[in-house]
Every structure is written in C-alpha cells, then in structure tokens.
Design an enzyme around this catalytic site. Sequence first.
Site, PDB file in Angstrom:
ATOM      1  CB  SER A  41       2.709   2.273   3.520  1.00  0.00           C
ATOM      2  OG  SER A  41       4.039   1.908   3.867  1.00  0.00           O
TER       3      SER A  41
ATOM      4  CE1 TYR B 258       0.903   0.437   8.030  1.00  0.00           C
ATOM      5  CE2 TYR B 258       2.845  -0.014   6.679  1.00  0.00           C
ATOM      6  CZ  TYR B 258       1.964   0.893   7.255  1.00  0.00           C
ATOM      7  OH  TYR B 258       2.134   2.235   7.047  1.00  0.00           O
TER       8      TYR B 258
END
Length: 253
Positions: free
Chosen positions: A146, A159
């Site tokens: 990401s 995350y």
Amino acid sequence: MQIQHTSAIVTGGASGLGAATAAALAASGAHVYALDLAQGIEQAPEVDGITYVATDVTDEEQVRDAVNQASTDMAAPLRVVVNCAGIGPSARILGRKGVHDLSLYRKVIEINLIGSFTVLAVTAEAIAQTEADEHGQRGVVINTASIAAYDGQVGQAAYSSSKGGIVGLTLPAARDLAQYGIRVCTIAPGIVETPMLATVSEEFRAGLAAGVPFPQRLAAPTEYAKLALAIVDNDYLNGETIRLDGALRMAPR
C-alpha cells in the site's frame, strides 16, 4: 509468462482487488483458486474458471490444503500467485482509550504480513516442483502492499507496519527464489474503490479523489488486476514494488 492453461491462486479472492484479479486471470485462461474466508465466499459471484476455497491465510495447514488443491492438475501447473488478503483497521498509538490495542496490532501483522509470507513460501514450494518453461521460468508471486508503507497516516501504525514489511520482503524473496525460476513483485495501491469504501459517504469519497493529482479519481479494482497481469506477462519485472496511486502522496491525516 503465459497464463493460459495454468493454475493461479488469489488470496482475498472473493471481493475487491482479489475478486477483480481472479476474474481477470480466469478471463485470460487460467484456472483460478480464489482463497477467502468462508463468510466472504458466501457473498462471492459465480465466475467461470474460478474455484473458491475457504482458507484463513493465518492457518498454515489451511494454506497447504488449498495449495495442494491448486497443484493437482499437471496439465495446468500452478504458475501465478497474487496475495490480496488483508485488513486495515485504524488506531492511534496513544488514543482517547489509552495505548493501541496490542492484540489488534498483532492481528494486522499476522494477516497482512505473516499471512502473505505463508502463502508466498508454501506456493513457492509447490511451484518449484513444476517443470520450467523454455526460459527456465516456473512462476510469479505478486504481493499487495500500500502507499501507506511509505506515507502512513495518523492511525495507520499497524497497517503501515504490515505493508512496509511487504515492501521489505520483495527483493530478498525475489533473490531467494530466483534459482527456482520464480519471480516476486509487489503492487502498492493508493485509494481504491473497494467494498470497504462503499460504506462511506459520496462526499467523503469525493474528498479522497480530490487529493489525487491525476487522474483525479479513485482507482478501480480492475486497474490493479490489469497491473497484476502486466507483471505476469513481463518476464523481466522482478524484485520490484510498483506504486499504483495516480501520483498521490498521503498527508499526515
């Protein structure tokens, strides 16, 4: 690498990036094994060429069972693996309720990073046993990071840690598996129009899109799928993380 008449594994294959990638691989002639949790598979569409396999990527035995299932057809050797399974909860290190829930942090790392590594390792073991093509190739594994790996925002400590681990894994994994003719690449998407975003307002989505330099919109899951297929097709892409973000660089919050 040719996709037609091969088998492929896509984790998180029942929705979002995984579903789009599974459909694209199936349309290109692969027999796709879409791994996802049982509750996700219940909602998944029926697509020709896709077999859904209930699998928790944090469970090594379940992963091995799924890989064994995908490796049984000698006429369609396992060649492509795409890791899309993941979660993205938000929590600050120090918030109103105190310290970041350590069990939540551990869960994010276990699913996003350790789960991806488990699938990478177990599938590599199976792919290494297949017959190489005329160029010495046996397969390609594509992981999903990401842009949060680089531009993590407030509340994304867990995350971003997990996705940063995926980026750091890419090159050594490619080097480790080179002797077996297995390539490893990573896609780092920006903001994608996934089912997770469907729960927020149109106004909020428009605000997210406005921050993307160009094209000024959210990415479509099919654009991730197209890039995955391009990586499979381009034999010289290896050990690389590719940002798919419209030149977006995330602000702190």
